[in-house]
Design an enzyme around this catalytic site. Sequence first.
Site, mmCIF file in Angstrom:
data_model
loop_
_atom_site.group_PDB
_atom_site.id
_atom_site.type_symbol
_atom_site.label_atom_id
_atom_site.label_comp_id
_atom_site.label_asym_id
_atom_site.label_seq_id
_atom_site.Cartn_x
_atom_site.Cartn_y
_atom_site.Cartn_z
ATOM 1 N N CYS A 131 0.830 -1.200 0.000
ATOM 2 C CA CYS A 131 0.000 0.000 0.000
ATOM 3 C C CYS A 131 0.864 1.249 0.000
ATOM 4 C CB CYS A 131 -0.924 -0.028 1.221
ATOM 5 S SG CYS A 131 -2.156 1.289 1.260
ATOM 6 N N CYS A 132 1.899 1.258 0.850
ATOM 7 C CA CYS A 132 2.826 2.398 0.880
ATOM 8 C C CYS A 132 3.516 2.579 -0.466
ATOM 9 C CB CYS A 132 3.883 2.186 1.971
ATOM 10 S SG CYS A 132 3.297 2.370 3.674
ATOM 11 N N CYS A 171 -0.693 8.404 6.999
ATOM 12 C CA CYS A 171 -2.052 8.161 6.528
ATOM 13 C C CYS A 171 -2.964 7.881 7.723
ATOM 14 C CB CYS A 171 -2.066 6.984 5.565
ATOM 15 S SG CYS A 171 -1.252 7.328 3.980
ATOM 16 N N CYS A 175 -3.158 4.468 9.463
ATOM 17 C CA CYS A 175 -1.880 3.998 9.997
ATOM 18 C C CYS A 175 -1.296 4.918 11.068
ATOM 19 C CB CYS A 175 -0.873 3.830 8.864
ATOM 20 S SG CYS A 175 -1.410 2.656 7.603
ATOM 21 N N CYS A 234 7.977 3.413 5.902
ATOM 22 C CA CYS A 234 7.124 3.207 4.736
ATOM 23 C C CYS A 234 7.953 2.906 3.499
ATOM 24 C CB CYS A 234 6.259 4.443 4.479
ATOM 25 S SG CYS A 234 7.209 5.921 4.097
#
Length: 250
Positions: A121-122, A203, A206, A231
């Site tokens: 995702c990162c 985010c 997170c 990340c």
Amino acid sequence: MSAIALYDRLTPDFDRRVANAVAVLKQAAAEHPGKVVQATSLGAEDMVLTDLIAKHQIGIAIGTLETGKLHAETVALIPRIEERYGLKVEVYRPEADAVIHFVKNHGEKAMYESIDLRKGCCGIRKLEPLSRMLSARTAWVTGLRREQSNNRGDVPFSEPDDKGRIKFSPLADWTWNDVWHYIAANNVPYNPLHDEFMPSIGCAPCTRAIAVGEDFRAGRWWWEDEKAKECGLHVHGAEEAAVSMIGDRK
């Protein structure tokens, strides 16, 4: 209680550290004219750097990653910077198709399922956009500080990254008290989430508030082992891997 009330402290040699930070920024601009960008996370440290760049009229562009998962309070800082300083903020967003593909296959909460999915995702939301931000640059400026975590305990003021660009960290020797003393003394705009015990803000899914006694970055990816808490923005090879991963899906 506000972050300023909690953390604003004048520490020994503060003025020297401010002067050195300005010198590092000027060095970056002089050595890489028109080819250096501040990659701002819009956190407290980066707001200090943007203020220094604007105040001293240093030729460094300002860029940020709008991941699509940021808090509204974070995104709201972009127009505030532009209005306050008269500087254009370059905004880089993830590729829509890559995000749709990832969410379709792994769900909106994939980051909680495994470290690999969280890093995936990162990669899509941060690293690939970062590669576009830096593609025409030979240097970049970050808000890294040695005090932030054990992983960052030896951050230098400048070093080459894995693409041969120079990464400048003008606040490497600053303390958290220094950051907030500068913000208070110069009326620097900052994310109001810092007032809610979030010293490190990423985010929204997170990031959480930290408790008294917890480490500075304890609120980031709090469900993971401490050693995994990056990340990839400052990890060698991660940027290239993210671009390759997205390319494979097209």
